[in-house]
Write an enzyme that holds these catalytic residues in place. Structure first.
Site, PDB file in Angstrom:
ATOM      1  N   TYR A 108     -15.285  -2.548   7.725  1.00 32.43           N
ATOM      2  CA  TYR A 108     -13.907  -2.111   7.962  1.00 32.43           C
ATOM      3  C   TYR A 108     -13.511  -2.399   9.414  1.00 32.43           C
ATOM      4  O   TYR A 108     -12.458  -2.989   9.676  1.00 32.43           O
ATOM      5  CB  TYR A 108     -13.810  -0.613   7.656  1.00 32.43           C
ATOM      6  CG  TYR A 108     -12.469   0.012   7.943  1.00 32.43           C
ATOM      7  CD1 TYR A 108     -11.324  -0.422   7.293  1.00 32.43           C
ATOM      8  CD2 TYR A 108     -12.358   1.062   8.857  1.00 32.43           C
ATOM      9  CE1 TYR A 108     -10.094   0.170   7.543  1.00 32.43           C
ATOM     10  CE2 TYR A 108     -11.133   1.662   9.110  1.00 32.43           C
ATOM     11  CZ  TYR A 108     -10.003   1.210   8.455  1.00 32.43           C
ATOM     12  OH  TYR A 108      -8.795   1.798   8.702  1.00 32.43           O
ATOM     13  N   GLY A 140       0.837  -1.208   0.000  1.00 32.19           N
ATOM     14  CA  GLY A 140       0.000   0.000   0.000  1.00 32.19           C
ATOM     15  C   GLY A 140       0.867   1.251   0.000  1.00 32.19           C
ATOM     16  O   GLY A 140       0.463   2.304   0.505  1.00 32.19           O
ATOM     17  N   GLY A 192      -0.374   4.781  -1.154  1.00 25.47           N
ATOM     18  CA  GLY A 192      -1.528   5.377  -0.483  1.00 25.47           C
ATOM     19  C   GLY A 192      -1.167   6.582   0.374  1.00 25.47           C
ATOM     20  O   GLY A 192      -0.025   7.062   0.368  1.00 25.47           O
ATOM     21  N   GLN A 193      -2.155   7.053   1.122  1.00 30.25           N
ATOM     22  CA  GLN A 193      -1.982   8.283   1.908  1.00 30.25           C
ATOM     23  C   GLN A 193      -0.799   8.180   2.871  1.00 30.25           C
ATOM     24  O   GLN A 193       0.051   9.066   2.923  1.00 30.25           O
ATOM     25  CB  GLN A 193      -3.267   8.580   2.703  1.00 30.25           C
ATOM     26  CG  GLN A 193      -3.216   9.909   3.453  1.00 30.25           C
ATOM     27  CD  GLN A 193      -4.271  10.042   4.541  1.00 30.25           C
ATOM     28  OE1 GLN A 193      -4.900   9.060   4.945  1.00 30.25           O
ATOM     29  NE2 GLN A 193      -4.469  11.250   5.028  1.00 30.25           N
ATOM     30  N   ASP A 201       0.139  -8.083  -4.908  1.00 32.56           N
ATOM     31  CA  ASP A 201      -1.307  -8.151  -4.744  1.00 32.56           C
ATOM     32  C   ASP A 201      -1.488  -8.954  -3.458  1.00 32.56           C
ATOM     33  O   ASP A 201      -1.241 -10.167  -3.444  1.00 32.56           O
ATOM     34  CB  ASP A 201      -1.930  -8.870  -5.946  1.00 32.56           C
ATOM     35  CG  ASP A 201      -3.420  -9.053  -5.777  1.00 32.56           C
ATOM     36  OD1 ASP A 201      -3.961  -8.620  -4.735  1.00 32.56           O
ATOM     37  OD2 ASP A 201      -4.055  -9.619  -6.688  1.00 32.56           O
ATOM     38  N   LYS A 212     -10.759  -4.996  10.923  1.00 37.62           N
ATOM     39  CA  LYS A 212      -9.634  -4.514  11.738  1.00 37.62           C
ATOM     40  C   LYS A 212      -9.577  -5.244  13.087  1.00 37.62           C
ATOM     41  O   LYS A 212      -8.494  -5.539  13.587  1.00 37.62           O
ATOM     42  CB  LYS A 212      -9.703  -2.993  11.917  1.00 37.62           C
ATOM     43  CG  LYS A 212      -9.307  -2.223  10.664  1.00 37.62           C
ATOM     44  CD  LYS A 212      -7.816  -2.418  10.333  1.00 37.62           C
ATOM     45  CE  LYS A 212      -7.379  -1.841   9.033  1.00 37.62           C
ATOM     46  NZ  LYS A 212      -5.981  -2.133   8.687  1.00 37.62           N
ATOM     47  N   ILE A 270      -6.269  10.384   9.756  1.00 41.48           N
ATOM     48  CA  ILE A 270      -4.952  10.959   9.462  1.00 41.48           C
ATOM     49  C   ILE A 270      -5.107  12.121   8.484  1.00 41.48           C
ATOM     50  O   ILE A 270      -5.684  11.962   7.406  1.00 41.48           O
ATOM     51  CB  ILE A 270      -3.987   9.885   8.891  1.00 41.48           C
ATOM     52  CG1 ILE A 270      -3.897   8.662   9.828  1.00 41.48           C
ATOM     53  CG2 ILE A 270      -2.605  10.488   8.626  1.00 41.48           C
ATOM     54  CD1 ILE A 270      -3.317   8.914  11.202  1.00 41.48           C
TER      55      ILE A 270
HETATM   56  N1  SER Z   1      -9.561   7.062   8.557  1.00 43.03           N
HETATM   57  C1  SER Z   1     -10.267   5.811   8.613  1.00 43.03           C
HETATM   58  C2  SER Z   1     -11.604   5.923   7.992  1.00 43.03           C
HETATM   59  O1  SER Z   1     -12.184   6.976   8.076  1.00 43.03           O
HETATM   60  C3  SER Z   1     -10.401   5.361  10.033  1.00 43.03           C
HETATM   61  O2  SER Z   1      -9.335   4.531  10.359  1.00 43.03           O
HETATM   62  O3  SER Z   1     -12.091   4.973   7.468  1.00 43.03           O
END
Ligand code: SER
Length: 321
Positions: A147, A13, A16-17, A57, A151, A177
């Site tokens: 999500y 990743g 990504g950000q 991947d 996690k 973040i």
């Molecule tokens: N920044 C994430 C989200 O908003 C939270 O971990 O999905």
């Protein structure tokens, strides 16, 4: 100062950000050639292209094995994941990437005796039954988003691999973040990044959360700092592994708007809460991170005021250049 060693680090990743800012910092510390950018669909740009990269991947274990063998990987920062909003749009993909992907990374780590893994978690592991203020390290975890479910599963799986197979896997429950290099994608906390672009470019932002929705947040320099600090802590000091609460500051859209207005007085905000409000309502407002502070000396550098000032200065330069 750059610390030279031959340890090779793979970042999944990486485009990504978080990855796009973690990679340059790891390269600064450990040397350009020692950090391998894991590339999937999004092609690396600019500074990420300066060093080695490899196709990964995460749902295809073979690609991880091949990268680990070819580059003699010693450490993995496993950042590839689907966030909360994107996960609600495609729960099947979220399960595949977040759970099967993490399982594959852990399996390769076990088989190839990788010495350290970083696997982030999130404030999304908590749910409506969790105390929302000063949320403890150990508390109820009944997330409603896919999500959050992936996690929690990831945290438990990582801790299992540590206890059962001695895989040294570490992780933080990242808050939202905020950053100015690469846009976040598909998260509930994304408003806190989008708002800066809109404030600077259009002086107007339509916010998808209600004005008083308080969420825990962190500025990217602290995200990178906490990640590297946790990874560099002596294992004997860690009382937790894949699931440290970590925090910097909390604010609502209204608080953020007030701070931005100090720099852009004509800035206007309109509130049009949508389905993402429900996700935000199920998450904590403030986080108790005393275990991170006690075990490995966590202490953030940025508060809301400092973050907003830095974001406005940095993004204005970027947008106007
Ligand atoms: N920044 C994430 C989200 O908003 C939270 O971990 O999905």
């Amino acid at each position: 100062m750059s610390v030279k060693n031959n340890k090779k680090i793979l970042v999944t990743g990486a485009t990504g950000q978080i990855g796009s800012e973690l990679v340059p910092e790891l390269r600064r510390i450990y040397g350009l050639d020692n950090i391998i950018v894991g590339v999937h669909k999004k092609k690396p740009v600019n500074d990420l292209l300066e060093g080695p990269s490899v196709y990964i991947d995460v749902v295809n274990k073979k690609t991880i094995e091949t990268a680990v063998e070819n580059f003699d990987i010693d450490t993995i920062y496993h950042l590839a994941a689907i966030l909360s909003v994107a996960g609600e749009n495609d729960p099947w993909l979220a399960w595949k990437i977040n759970v099967e992907g993490t399982y594959n990374i852990l399996e390769v780590a076990r088989e190839k005796k990788i010495s350290k893994i970083f696997c982030p978690s999130s404030i999304a592991v908590f749910g409506s039954e969790t105390p929302r203020v000063n949320t403890p390290q150990n508390t109820v975890m009944q997330p409603r988003t896919i999500y959050g479910i992936t996690k929690v599963t990831g945290e438990l799986l990582c801790n299992y691999y540590f206890n059962k197979f001695n895989v040294d896997v570490r992780g933080l429950r990242y808050p939202g973040i905020i950053s100015n290099k690469t846009l976040p994608g598909g998260g509930t906390t994304d408003y806190a990044v989008e708002i800066f672009y809109e404030a600077i470019q259009n002086k107007k932002y339509v916010c998808f959360l209600e004005p008083n929705t308080i969420l825990p947040m962190m500025y990217m320099p602290d995200c990178i700092k906490s990640t590297i600090m946790l990874m560099n802590t002596d294992l004997s000091k860690l009382n937790y592994h894949s699931n440290y609460n970590v925090s910097a500051f909390s604010f609502s859209p209204e608080n953020l708007y007030d701070e931005i207005k100090k720099f852009i007085p004509t800035f206007e905000i309109i509130y049009k809460p949508d389905y993402r409000q429900k996700i935000a309502n199920s998450w904590p407002q403030t986080i108790n991170d005393s275990d991170a502070r006690n075990d490995w000396g966590w202490n953030p550098d940025f508060n809301l005021t400092k973050m907003v000032e830095d974001m406005i200065i940095t993004l204005s330069k970027k947008i106007n250049s």
